[in-house]
Design an enzyme around this catalytic site. Structure first.
Site, mmCIF file in Angstrom:
data_model
loop_
_atom_site.group_PDB
_atom_site.id
_atom_site.type_symbol
_atom_site.label_atom_id
_atom_site.label_comp_id
_atom_site.label_asym_id
_atom_site.label_seq_id
_atom_site.Cartn_x
_atom_site.Cartn_y
_atom_site.Cartn_z
ATOM 1 N N ASP A 188 180.401 98.640 -6.649
ATOM 2 C CA ASP A 188 179.398 97.661 -5.739
ATOM 3 C C ASP A 188 178.182 98.796 -5.319
ATOM 4 O O ASP A 188 178.107 99.643 -4.310
ATOM 5 C CB ASP A 188 180.098 97.439 -4.210
ATOM 6 C CG ASP A 188 179.410 96.307 -3.561
ATOM 7 O OD1 ASP A 188 178.134 96.328 -3.578
ATOM 8 O OD2 ASP A 188 179.971 95.735 -2.693
ATOM 9 N N HIS A 193 174.419 99.796 1.242
ATOM 10 C CA HIS A 193 175.303 100.898 1.794
ATOM 11 C C HIS A 193 175.042 102.208 1.378
ATOM 12 O O HIS A 193 175.525 103.011 1.621
ATOM 13 C CB HIS A 193 176.690 100.367 0.829
ATOM 14 C CG HIS A 193 177.011 98.965 1.174
ATOM 15 N ND1 HIS A 193 177.282 98.409 2.415
ATOM 16 C CD2 HIS A 193 176.930 98.033 0.174
ATOM 17 C CE1 HIS A 193 177.622 97.278 2.274
ATOM 18 N NE2 HIS A 193 177.548 96.923 1.059
ATOM 19 N N ILE A 208 175.234 100.639 6.049
ATOM 20 C CA ILE A 208 176.483 100.450 6.647
ATOM 21 C C ILE A 208 177.643 100.453 5.402
ATOM 22 O O ILE A 208 177.218 100.745 4.344
ATOM 23 C CB ILE A 208 176.483 98.897 7.160
ATOM 24 C CG1 ILE A 208 176.437 97.915 6.097
ATOM 25 C CG2 ILE A 208 175.550 98.727 8.082
ATOM 26 C CD1 ILE A 208 176.456 96.256 6.595
ATOM 27 N N GLY A 211 182.162 96.047 3.590
ATOM 28 C CA GLY A 211 183.227 95.178 4.089
ATOM 29 C C GLY A 211 184.525 95.470 3.242
ATOM 30 O O GLY A 211 185.681 95.483 3.756
#
Length: 294
Positions: A188, A193, A208, A211
């Site tokens: 990903d 991120h 961040i 998830g």
């Protein structure tokens, strides 16, 4: 409008071959925090190839993240600014235990498009099978801000009743400062991120955590705490991403036993022992049975 719901739903499914081996599984496990302590026999089940078992949430990255957000945005009828996109939820149904190495066919399609007025929600369904039959089915809910309001189906709006009473178990898991950088090596590559400037464009102070990294950390905690470390007992796993986690925070994972399931609630805490912001809600882990611990 950039999202053409009719075109997206009518598009032919896309299929591709995916492969993975023990190195991919080991990297994923390290990306969700496995291997601490490095010599713990329970952790070696996730990190040592001679005794490797596969956490079911590996399905979300097998073959470089077949059900990921970015792949959903390349489907017919879908155009969206990546800075306005968030992963809203994830569900996974396991048909068989995932082998440590394999080759399979992943078939993806947009299964639903919902109009939330101020946003659109895309449901990207990926079905994966090998020569022995189905392996898993994954639904990724992709939240696109600013793309709603065309008068379409609003979709399901109900949430699960929250668990009652004190949790059966509560554990805390520290998120490393470099956790997102390590996790993204499993496929990903969303710059949200890793790139501070891109994160600011998306409205965040800094990059961040994925998830799906929180998703994996949580499932590992459930398996290790209530399922005797047996990954084959997981039948399904669903969550709604309710908040963000920043690398360096601590996850507080609360678990309630229910017949055939463990209900989970996860909060992110800046410091251990403090109240945290909810980050995973509506989160059942479907299992065969729950072992009672004393």
């Amino acid at each position: 409008m950039p999202i053409d719901a009719a075109k997206a739903l009518a598009a032919e499914p896309r299929s591709r071959e995916i492969t993975w081996d023990h190195k991919d599984v080991q990297l994923y496990h390290l990306g969700i925090g496995a291997g601490r302590p490095a010599t713990d026999p329970d952790e070696l089940r996730y990190t040592l190839e001679s005794r490797l078992h596969v956490l079911p949430s590996f399905a979300t990255v097998a073959g470089s993240g077949a059900p990921g957000v970015i792949s959903g945005l390349s489907m017919p009828g879908i155009e969206a600014d990546l800075a306005r996109v968030l992963h809203g939820g994830q569900s996974l149904t396991l048909h068989r235990p995932i082998p440590a190495a394999g080759t399979a066919t992943a078939t993806g399609r947009i299964a639903a498009v919902y109009d939330k007025v101020k946003a659109a929600v895309l449901v990207l369904r990926t079905e994966v099978a090998d020569t022995d039959g189905p392996l898993w089915t994954s639904d990724a809910q992709i939240f696109v801000r600013g793309e709603g309001g065309w008068g379409g189906d609003r979709g399901p709006s109900g949430t699960l009743e929250p668990p009652t009473g004190e949790p059966d178990r509560t554990v805390e898991r520290a998120v490393r400062e470099d956790q997102a950088l390590l996790y993204r090596l499993s496929g990903d590559w969303n710059p949200l991120h890793a790139d501070p400037e891109f994160a600011k464009l998306a409205g965040f102070d800094r990059p961040i955590l994925h998830g799906l990294c929180t998703y994996g950390i949580t499932l590992k905690a459930v398996v290790d705490t209530l399922l005797d470390g047996d990954v084959t007992r997981v039948r399904g796993y669903t969550t709604r991403f309710a908040g963000v986690v920043y690398p360096g925070e601590t996850l507080r994972i609360r678990m309630w036993r229910q017949p055939g399931a463990v209900r989970v609630a996860v909060s992110a805490c800046r410091e251990r022992g403090t109240d945290g912001t909810p980050v995973l809600t509506d989160t059942p882990v479907l299992t065969d049975t729950i072992v009672e611990h004393t």
